[in-house]
Scaffold this motif. Structure first.
Motif, PDB file in Angstrom:
ATOM      1  N   MET A 118       0.839  -1.196   0.000  1.00 53.71           N
ATOM      2  CA  MET A 118       0.000   0.000   0.000  1.00 53.71           C
ATOM      3  C   MET A 118       0.877   1.250   0.000  1.00 53.71           C
ATOM      4  SD  MET A 118      -2.874   0.878   2.797  1.00 53.71           S
ATOM      5  CE  MET A 118      -4.295  -0.141   2.553  1.00 53.71           C
ATOM      6  N   LYS A 119       0.580   2.180  -0.893  1.00 53.61           N
ATOM      7  CA  LYS A 119       1.361   3.417  -0.927  1.00 53.61           C
ATOM      8  C   LYS A 119       1.097   4.246   0.331  1.00 53.61           C
ATOM      9  CE  LYS A 119       1.912   4.157  -5.834  1.00 53.61           C
ATOM     10  NZ  LYS A 119       1.350   4.833  -7.010  1.00 53.61           N
ATOM     11  N   ILE A 120       2.090   5.045   0.709  1.00 57.10           N
ATOM     12  CA  ILE A 120       1.946   5.907   1.880  1.00 57.10           C
ATOM     13  C   ILE A 120       0.705   6.796   1.753  1.00 57.10           C
ATOM     14  CG2 ILE A 120       3.074   7.758   3.192  1.00 57.10           C
ATOM     15  CD1 ILE A 120       4.444   5.029   3.419  1.00 57.10           C
ATOM     16  N   GLY A 121       0.465   7.307   0.574  1.00 54.57           N
ATOM     17  CA  GLY A 121      -0.682   8.194   0.344  1.00 54.57           C
ATOM     18  C   GLY A 121      -2.007   7.482   0.588  1.00 54.57           C
ATOM     19  N   THR A 122      -2.124   6.247   0.099  1.00 56.17           N
ATOM     20  CA  THR A 122      -3.353   5.468   0.302  1.00 56.17           C
ATOM     21  C   THR A 122      -3.569   5.228   1.788  1.00 56.17           C
ATOM     22  OG1 THR A 122      -2.548   4.273  -1.633  1.00 56.17           O
ATOM     23  CG2 THR A 122      -4.567   3.474  -0.618  1.00 56.17           C
ATOM     24  N   TYR A 123      -2.470   4.865   2.455  1.00 55.30           N
ATOM     25  CA  TYR A 123      -2.501   4.563   3.870  1.00 55.30           C
ATOM     26  C   TYR A 123      -2.953   5.782   4.678  1.00 55.30           C
ATOM     27  CZ  TYR A 123      -0.419   3.136   8.353  1.00 55.30           C
ATOM     28  OH  TYR A 123      -0.199   2.819   9.660  1.00 55.30           O
ATOM     29  N   LEU A 124      -2.452   6.949   4.251  1.00 55.80           N
ATOM     30  CA  LEU A 124      -2.766   8.177   4.990  1.00 55.80           C
ATOM     31  C   LEU A 124      -4.156   8.714   4.677  1.00 55.80           C
ATOM     32  CD1 LEU A 124       0.459  10.363   5.017  1.00 55.80           C
ATOM     33  CD2 LEU A 124      -0.730   9.370   6.953  1.00 55.80           C
ATOM     34  N   ASN A 130     -12.667   6.733   5.202  1.00 53.88           N
ATOM     35  CA  ASN A 130     -13.497   5.779   5.925  1.00 53.88           C
ATOM     36  C   ASN A 130     -14.470   6.471   6.880  1.00 53.88           C
ATOM     37  OD1 ASN A 130     -14.462   3.441   7.189  1.00 53.88           O
ATOM     38  ND2 ASN A 130     -12.793   3.480   8.693  1.00 53.88           N
ATOM     39  N   TYR A 131     -13.967   7.406   7.687  1.00 51.91           N
ATOM     40  CA  TYR A 131     -14.823   8.010   8.704  1.00 51.91           C
ATOM     41  C   TYR A 131     -15.583   9.226   8.192  1.00 51.91           C
ATOM     42  CZ  TYR A 131     -12.725   5.031  12.248  1.00 51.91           C
ATOM     43  OH  TYR A 131     -12.332   3.954  12.983  1.00 51.91           O
ATOM     44  N   ASP A 132     -14.953  10.013   7.303  1.00 45.69           N
ATOM     45  CA  ASP A 132     -15.596  11.248   6.867  1.00 45.69           C
ATOM     46  C   ASP A 132     -16.084  11.178   5.427  1.00 45.69           C
ATOM     47  OD1 ASP A 132     -15.093  12.333   9.363  1.00 45.69           O
ATOM     48  OD2 ASP A 132     -13.081  12.949   8.785  1.00 45.69           O
ATOM     49  N   HIS A 133     -15.916  10.022   4.792  1.00 43.42           N
ATOM     50  CA  HIS A 133     -16.374   9.806   3.417  1.00 43.42           C
ATOM     51  C   HIS A 133     -15.873  10.870   2.459  1.00 43.42           C
ATOM     52  CE1 HIS A 133     -18.697   6.729   5.294  1.00 43.42           C
ATOM     53  NE2 HIS A 133     -19.238   7.625   6.099  1.00 43.42           N
ATOM     54  N   LEU A 134     -14.643  11.264   2.645  1.00 47.29           N
ATOM     55  CA  LEU A 134     -14.039  12.243   1.747  1.00 47.29           C
ATOM     56  C   LEU A 134     -13.744  11.586   0.403  1.00 47.29           C
ATOM     57  CD1 LEU A 134     -13.640  14.584   3.708  1.00 47.29           C
ATOM     58  CD2 LEU A 134     -11.205  14.476   3.238  1.00 47.29           C
ATOM     59  N   ARG A 136     -11.620  10.546  -2.837  1.00 47.14           N
ATOM     60  CA  ARG A 136     -10.228  10.108  -2.893  1.00 47.14           C
ATOM     61  C   ARG A 136      -9.243  11.268  -3.118  1.00 47.14           C
ATOM     62  NH1 ARG A 136      -8.164   4.912  -4.610  1.00 47.14           N
ATOM     63  NH2 ARG A 136     -10.322   4.313  -4.950  1.00 47.14           N
ATOM     64  N   SER A 137      -9.584  12.150  -4.078  1.00 43.14           N
ATOM     65  CA  SER A 137      -8.630  13.203  -4.435  1.00 43.14           C
ATOM     66  C   SER A 137      -8.416  14.167  -3.266  1.00 43.14           C
ATOM     67  CB  SER A 137      -9.137  13.955  -5.659  1.00 43.14           C
ATOM     68  OG  SER A 137     -10.423  14.461  -5.379  1.00 43.14           O
ATOM     69  N   GLU A 138      -9.510  14.464  -2.590  1.00 40.61           N
ATOM     70  CA  GLU A 138      -9.397  15.415  -1.480  1.00 40.61           C
ATOM     71  C   GLU A 138      -8.613  14.811  -0.314  1.00 40.61           C
ATOM     72  OE1 GLU A 138     -12.474  17.967   1.198  1.00 40.61           O
ATOM     73  OE2 GLU A 138     -13.120  17.342  -0.809  1.00 40.61           O
ATOM     74  N   ALA A 139      -8.902  13.544  -0.032  1.00 33.27           N
ATOM     75  CA  ALA A 139      -8.193  12.859   1.049  1.00 33.27           C
ATOM     76  C   ALA A 139      -6.700  12.779   0.734  1.00 33.27           C
ATOM     77  CB  ALA A 139      -8.759  11.455   1.247  1.00 33.27           C
ATOM     78  N   TRP A 140      -6.396  12.566  -0.541  1.00 33.56           N
ATOM     79  CA  TRP A 140      -4.998  12.473  -0.964  1.00 33.56           C
ATOM     80  C   TRP A 140      -4.291  13.815  -0.744  1.00 33.56           C
ATOM     81  CZ3 TRP A 140      -2.631   8.022  -2.769  1.00 33.56           C
ATOM     82  CH2 TRP A 140      -1.341   8.179  -3.296  1.00 33.56           C
TER      83      TRP A 140
END
Lengths: 329, 265
Positions: A118-124, A130-134, A136-140
């Motif tokens: 798993m890439k560091i970015g995915t992990y972070l 999961n909790y805030d349903h952000l 993908r791009s924003e979470a990244w």
């Protein structure tokens, strides 16, 4: 033993504030081949908002079991744990799932707590998605900002765990833990696998982050010198019980429990006197399967009396936020 | 008198980058020398090179390691076998994992000692029992009869040191002998290592990342950083008057009782 009467004026200041976590008379018993292994024995602790509470003890003293109970991954055999007044181990279903974000953990071995593919970015970005349903791009994007907060370049998002050093991984693990602003962070030997200079940096980072974000932190370690320098208060555990709880900066001068003294005597200071004899604590902790009556430390205690072998000492308040569980104090 | 001299020693692994580069120091009789440094600095490679115990692919590419007037780098296998265990012994970080889990400790102990010396069963047991008692293992017979899993980590580590010291080697190499132990057990093992030097007059090279242990035990200390020895000197010079900025930062990073508290504002 420092038995001198103490000036405790300043010591109360360390622990004002609202209660965050409350552990009341928690015990954990594991059945082992028809016998009972008492890993945690009637522990009560309070953690205030924004406070760093250190827990120190040797292997097998129950500190990690206690951490797991607080994290909710183990059920206590008896006792109550509350966070902001909610007895969260009793929650079920969605409520339990939603509550889980409030407590995050950082573990000892950084590499084994990462998925190697798993890439560091995915992990972070995972916690926020999961909790805030952000999306993908924003979470990244947020993950990049998080990396910078823990002192790493945002370019690390595309890397894999094996490309990072232990200290860098531990920074990432901390970043992930604080991504969803948990009120409580548990660090179980979070610097145990690191070199001293890296440990120094991680400790400074943790203290800065929990201050900035007003996070309560339970910091578990086996090195009293480190735990003391990072925490506001420190709890010393021996064989499943808290034997002493006191403000960290008074630890070396004003500790009262003989075990705390022995633990501190066992540390080799860099500037020690080579000709000084080491004051040794003989023997090893007894097996938690065979707890005898009376104080658990009595068989190794240099100041043990007949009374110690009969009564289990309660944790007594001796003023100034200092608690000690010893019959002889 | 120097018992071991390492001169301009360079060790490379297969990829060609040196794990130890151009290291020079000597160990005198009855002296404890500590090599300190962080992981990956090459300290373990350095002491493994002394006995020719480098992992596959590792070679001493330059320099000499002179023990007793003999260069160990060019010595043949037979000579090295004679030296290992008898003149130079080694203790590893985790003795527990170097013991066979399904055989009793005593048998393995005897095997290790009798590989170097012709001893009758009886004289071996007398010596082993004596050695274990010196390591403050209260019941040597029980220890010899036990399987490794029946002993605690601290006990296994002491068995390892006893095994290393039974043939009374002139030089003991210890690779992180206390790192896997709890602090109170570490204190016991450290005090016994000191006693061994005082009683047997053995020299020791101690590899450790624990600056406090190095400071307490050593006569001289070498500091390693990314394959080089950046500083080597007497214990007081290194601890009290460090010259290299790396040594200074290493000493500062060690948490101390009564030392700094991390900033909270």
């Amino acid at each position: 033993m420092s038995g001198t009467e103490l000036d405790r004026k300043g010591s109360d200041k360390d622990q004002e504030g609202e209660t965050l976590l409350c552990v009341e008379h928690v015990s954990k018993v594991f059945p082992v081949k028809k016998r009972r292994l008492t890993a945690v024995d009637d522990v009560s602790l309070t953690l205030y908002k924004g406070e760093m509470l250190g827990v120190v003890g040797e292997s097998g003293c129950g500190k990690s079991t206690l951490a797991k109970i607080i994290a909710g991954s183990l059920k206590a055999t008896s006792g109550r744990v509350t966070l902001n007044g909610i007895e969260y181990p009793k929650l079920k279903g969605t409520a339990a799932k939603n509550h889980r974000r409030n407590i995050q953990m950082v573990f000892q071995d950084p590499l084994s707590s990462f998925s190697p593919r798993m890439k560091i970015g995915t992990y972070l970005s995972e916690p926020r998605r999961n909790y805030d349903h952000l999306p993908r791009s924003e979470a990244w994007r947020e993950a990049g900002a998080l990396l910078e907060q823990v002192g790493l370049p945002a370019s690390f998002l595309d890397r894999f765990p094996h490309e990072l050093s232990g200290g860098q991984l531990q920074r990432v693990a901390i970043a992930r833990a604080i991504a969803i602003d948990p009120p409580l962070l548990i660090c179980d030997e979070a610097t145990g696998a690191l070199d001293v200079s890296i440990q120094d940096q991680i400790a400074a980072l943790l203290v800065r982050l929990i201050k900035e974000r007003n996070i309560g932190c339970l910091f578990i370690g086996h090195d009293p010198a480190l735990v003391r320098s990072i925490s506001n208060r420190v709890a010393v555990m021996y064989l499943g019980r808290v034997v002493e709880l006191m403000p960290s900066r008074l630890l070396e001068k004003e500790h009262r429990h003989p075990y705390t003294g022995a633990l501190l005597d066992s540390i080799f200071d860099v500037y020690c006197d080579q000709s000084a004899e080491i004051r040794l604590l003989e023997g090893e902790p007894p097996s938690p399967l065979r707890l005898q009556s009376g104080c658990a430390f009595a068989p190794r205690c240099p100041q043990c009396t007949e009374r110690c072998r009969r009564t289990v000492p309660e944790l007594k308040d001796i003023g100034g936020g200092h608690f000690v569980a010893c019959v002889e104090t | 008198m120097n018992i071991l001299e390492i001169e301009h020693c360079t060790v490379c692994y297969k990829n060609g980058t040196p794990a130890v580069s151009d290291v020079t120091f000597a160990v005198r009789e009855r002296e404890i020398v500590s090599i300190v440094g962080e992981s990956g600095s090459g300290k373990t490679t350095l002491i493994r090179a002394i006995l020719g115990l480098l992992p596959p692919g590792g070679h001493v590419t330059e320099g000499k390691i002179v023990f007793n007037g003999m260069d160990l780098v060019t010595a043949d296998d037979r000579t090295l076998r004679d030296i290992r265990g008898r003149s130079i012994a080694m203790i590893f970080q985790d003795v527990g994992s170097s013991l066979d889990p399904i055989r009793r400790v005593g048998i393995q102990y005897r095997e290790a000692v009798c590989a170097h010396e012709d001893l009758t069963k009886k004289s071996f047991f007398t010596r082993a029992r004596d050695m274990l008692a010196r390591m403050h293992l209260s019941d040597p017979d029980r220890v010899m009869d036990a399987y490794p899993f029946e002993l605690s980590g601290g006990m296994k580590q002491r068995v390892g040191i006893a095994m290393g010291m039974t043939s009374a080697p002139r030089l003991l190499l210890a690779d992180e002998p206390t790192s896997a132990l709890d602090v109170t057990i570490q204190a016991q093992v450290v005090s016994q290592m000191k006693e061994l030097r005082d009683r047997y007059g053995a020299s020791m090279i101690l590899v450790t990342h624990n600056m406090g242990v190095a400071s307490y035990l050593s006569d001289r200390i070498g500091v390693m950083k990314s394959s080089r020895m950046v500083e080597f000197g007497t214990r007081d010079d290194i601890i009290l008057r460090p010259k290299d900025p790396y040594t200074v930062s290493l000493l500062e990073a060690v948490p101390k009782l009564g030392g700094k508290m991390y900033e909270r504002n």
